[in-house]
Each structure stands twice: as structure tokens, then as C-alpha cells.
Design a protein around this motif. Structure first.
Motif, mmCIF file in Angstrom:
data_model
loop_
_atom_site.group_PDB
_atom_site.id
_atom_site.type_symbol
_atom_site.label_atom_id
_atom_site.label_comp_id
_atom_site.label_asym_id
_atom_site.label_seq_id
_atom_site.Cartn_x
_atom_site.Cartn_y
_atom_site.Cartn_z
ATOM 1 N N CYS A 33 32.998 13.498 -4.862
ATOM 2 C CA CYS A 33 31.807 12.744 -4.483
ATOM 3 C C CYS A 33 32.013 11.253 -4.697
ATOM 4 C CB CYS A 33 30.607 13.238 -5.291
ATOM 5 S SG CYS A 33 30.304 15.015 -5.115
ATOM 6 N N GLY A 34 31.021 10.487 -4.302
ATOM 7 C CA GLY A 34 31.136 9.039 -4.395
ATOM 8 C C GLY A 34 31.237 8.519 -5.806
ATOM 9 N N ASP A 35 30.750 9.319 -6.777
ATOM 10 C CA ASP A 35 30.814 8.897 -8.174
ATOM 11 C C ASP A 35 31.690 9.811 -9.025
ATOM 12 O OD1 ASP A 35 29.066 11.002 -7.885
ATOM 13 O OD2 ASP A 35 27.431 10.107 -9.032
ATOM 14 N N THR A 36 32.528 10.629 -8.379
ATOM 15 C CA THR A 36 33.461 11.461 -9.137
ATOM 16 C C THR A 36 34.495 10.588 -9.840
ATOM 17 O OG1 THR A 36 33.187 13.311 -7.586
ATOM 18 C CG2 THR A 36 35.151 13.340 -8.984
ATOM 19 N N LEU A 37 34.959 9.568 -9.141
ATOM 20 C CA LEU A 37 35.909 8.612 -9.695
ATOM 21 C C LEU A 37 35.216 7.258 -9.846
ATOM 22 C CD1 LEU A 37 39.037 9.479 -7.485
ATOM 23 C CD2 LEU A 37 38.410 10.452 -9.691
ATOM 24 N N GLU A 38 35.973 6.284 -10.306
ATOM 25 C CA GLU A 38 35.400 4.945 -10.481
ATOM 26 C C GLU A 38 35.298 4.200 -9.163
ATOM 27 O OE1 GLU A 38 39.798 4.275 -10.466
ATOM 28 O OE2 GLU A 38 38.431 5.810 -11.264
ATOM 29 N N VAL A 39 35.927 4.709 -8.121
ATOM 30 C CA VAL A 39 35.873 4.102 -6.796
ATOM 31 C C VAL A 39 35.573 5.173 -5.758
ATOM 32 C CG1 VAL A 39 37.431 2.179 -7.319
ATOM 33 C CG2 VAL A 39 38.384 4.367 -6.536
ATOM 34 N N ALA A 40 35.076 4.726 -4.613
ATOM 35 C CA ALA A 40 34.774 5.628 -3.505
ATOM 36 C C ALA A 40 35.496 5.123 -2.254
ATOM 37 C CB ALA A 40 33.268 5.689 -3.274
ATOM 38 N N LYS A 41 35.367 5.863 -1.150
ATOM 39 C CA LYS A 41 35.940 5.391 0.111
ATOM 40 C C LYS A 41 35.334 4.047 0.480
ATOM 41 C CE LYS A 41 34.320 9.013 2.101
ATOM 42 N NZ LYS A 41 33.880 10.019 3.094
ATOM 43 N N PRO A 42 36.108 3.118 1.002
ATOM 44 C CA PRO A 42 37.396 3.275 1.696
ATOM 45 C C PRO A 42 38.637 3.315 0.802
ATOM 46 C CG PRO A 42 36.692 1.012 1.872
ATOM 47 C CD PRO A 42 35.572 1.745 1.192
ATOM 48 N N VAL A 56 35.478 15.292 0.789
ATOM 49 C CA VAL A 56 35.496 13.988 0.132
ATOM 50 C C VAL A 56 34.378 13.164 0.751
ATOM 51 C CG1 VAL A 56 36.811 11.937 -0.463
ATOM 52 C CG2 VAL A 56 37.993 14.133 -0.232
ATOM 53 N N THR A 57 33.349 12.905 -0.026
ATOM 54 C CA THR A 57 32.163 12.217 0.464
ATOM 55 C C THR A 57 31.810 11.051 -0.450
ATOM 56 O OG1 THR A 57 29.779 12.473 0.910
ATOM 57 C CG2 THR A 57 30.711 13.868 -0.797
ATOM 58 N N ASN A 58 31.098 10.086 0.061
ATOM 59 C CA ASN A 58 30.579 9.001 -0.770
ATOM 60 C C ASN A 58 29.191 9.322 -1.318
ATOM 61 O OD1 ASN A 58 32.871 7.468 -0.514
ATOM 62 N ND2 ASN A 58 31.891 5.737 0.492
ATOM 63 N N LYS A 59 28.656 10.465 -0.962
ATOM 64 C CA LYS A 59 27.355 10.898 -1.478
ATOM 65 C C LYS A 59 27.503 11.185 -2.978
ATOM 66 C CE LYS A 59 23.801 13.828 0.645
ATOM 67 N NZ LYS A 59 23.623 13.049 1.887
ATOM 68 N N PRO A 60 26.549 10.781 -3.806
ATOM 69 C CA PRO A 60 26.672 11.031 -5.242
ATOM 70 C C PRO A 60 26.565 12.513 -5.583
ATOM 71 C CG PRO A 60 24.534 10.076 -4.741
ATOM 72 C CD PRO A 60 25.337 9.994 -3.478
ATOM 73 N N GLU A 61 27.093 12.866 -6.731
ATOM 74 C CA GLU A 61 27.153 14.269 -7.134
ATOM 75 C C GLU A 61 25.772 14.912 -7.226
ATOM 76 O OE1 GLU A 61 29.395 14.679 -10.721
ATOM 77 O OE2 GLU A 61 31.323 14.243 -9.756
ATOM 78 N N PHE A 62 24.761 14.186 -7.709
ATOM 79 C CA PHE A 62 23.449 14.803 -7.912
ATOM 80 C C PHE A 62 22.773 15.187 -6.598
ATOM 81 C CE2 PHE A 62 21.756 10.626 -6.976
ATOM 82 C CZ PHE A 62 20.438 10.824 -6.603
#
Length: 223
Positions: free
Chosen positions: A135-144, A109-115
Motif C-alpha cells: 500500500c501507499g504507506d507500507t513503506l516510507e515512499v510510494a509510487k512513482p 501495489v497501490t498508493n491507497k493507504p492500508e486502512f
């Protein structure tokens, strides 16, 4: 922890599984060279490597509007040099192979974008068999936000309370705690002198990756 059933271990990527700071720093300094700016030394950019393009570019001390204009070029250079110098942290291959031997599921689980994430992971054989990557853009929100961690647990078909989340940043610990997971701080990662990790309230800390095996009281296989 060995009295608690562990069904899966979820990992952050940069600063936890991968030492990607050298390539992020390479992209940063290419941007600096192209714009006649002073280069940023490794001891300065490495501790903030987990803070993404904005955090790294802010080291140039330019104004926000200028940083926005430099971001596309930074990402372009980084995308072209994802695995020039990046490497797995020492002990990661051993850790992952042992978790698999003990039938513990693994996710990222990372905030790095999928590309950027998927091409980077593809460069490392030990990571290619990890099927669940959020990834960071897999969902509409990212960590935290804990939602990416919930989503990873769902994809692995495990209960979040039976998961461990390992990361090197405050947002990792917040997300893991809010998801009801056991949190482990990777002290070997990108933690700056300005951070106060003792206030992040991680359940456990490890100074090297394979120390997680000791924490889980798992026998270690080296073959």
C-alpha cells in the motif's frame, strides 16, 4: 513478450483491478452536499479518481487550506462506503484465474493507504487470495518510487525483471520502468483528457483486462 519469462504480474488497484470511482465520487459529493457546494458529475470525477483525496477534493476549486479541513470528512465517508458501488472491471476475474492456472504469481501495489486498501479488497472474492499487497504507506515512499515494486517482487520471491506491472497512471509506468519491469498501461482505467499517456512510454497498452492474456500469449480457460 511471450519470449520473456514472466514470473509475476503486479497490478495497481484503483482504475486497474477495481472501478472504485463511483464510491470515491459518492464521498466527494457527500462532502459537497454537507458544505453547500455544487455536486461534481461522474464524467468529471472519474478521470481523476486515481489521484486520491487531494485530487478529487480539488475539483471543488476551493483553496488549499479549506481542502485540508475537508479531507478527514471525505476519508470518513469513503471508509464507510468502500464497496457501495465499486466493482471489478469486466474481465478481471477471468484474467486473475488464468494467471493462476498458468502458475504466474500475482501482487497488488497501490498508493491507497492500508486502512482503506485491506477492507476494500476483502469485499471482492477474486482479490482475497492475493497475498502480497503493498500500500501507499507500507513503506516510507510510494509510487512513482520503484521501491514498493521491488518490495512486492521480494515478497513474491521473484526477480523484478521477470515481473510485469500493470497500471493506469503515469506514476505506475514510471515506477515500473525504474524497477526494471515490463510496463503495461491499462487504457480502460482513469485517464483524463489532460493526460498524455503516449508520453509515458509504457512498453505495452491494453484496452481491456483480459487482453493481457493475449499479450502474454497464454491460453485462456473459462471454466
Amino acid at each position: 513478450m511471450n519470449t520473456h519469462p514472466v514470473a509475476a504480474v503486479l497490478f495497481d488497484l484503483d482504475g486497474t483491478l477495481l472501478d472504485s470511482a463511483p464510491d470515491l465520487g459518492f464521498a466527494l459529493n457527500e462532502v459537497c452536499r454537507e458544505n453547500n457546494l455544487p455536486e461534481i458529475p461522474a464524467e468529471v470525477f472519474t478521470p481523476v479518481a486515481s489521484h486520491g483525496s487531494r485530487g478529487l477534493l480539488s475539483l471543488t476549486q476551493l483553496d488549499d487550506d479549506t481542502l485540508l479541513t475537508l479531507k478527514p470528512r471525505f476519508l470518513e465517508i469513503y471508509r464507510e462506503n468502500l464497496a457501495r458501488y465499486s466493482r471489478l472491471f469486466d474481465g478481471i476475474e477471468l484474467l486473475l484465474s488464468n494467471l493462476r492456472r498458468h502458475q504466474i504469481k500475482i501482487g497488488i501495489v497501490t498508493n491507497k493507504p492500508e486502512f482503506l486498501t485491506h477492507p476494500l479488497i476483502a469485499q471482492f472474492e477474486a482479490l482475497q487470495s492475493i497475498s502480497v499487497v503493498v500500500c501507499g504507506d507500507t513503506l516510507e515512499v510510494a509510487k512513482p518510487s520503484p521501491k514498493p515494486l521491488y518490495y512486492a517482487a521480494e515478497q513474491l520471491d521473484v526477480d523484478p525483471k521477470d515481473c510485469i506491472y500493470v497500471g493506469d497512471a503515469e506514476r505506475d509506468i514510471i515506477a515500473g520502468r525504474d524497477a526494471g519491469m515490463v510496463t503495461v498501461l491499462a487504457e480502460y482505467g482513469y485517464i483524463s483528457s489532460n493526460d498524455q499517456p503516449q508520453q509515458w512510454l509504457a512498453d505495452y497498452t491494453i484496452e481491456r483486462p483480459d487482453a493481457l492474456l493475449e499479450l502474454l500469449a497464454l491460453s485462456e480457460y473459462t471454466d
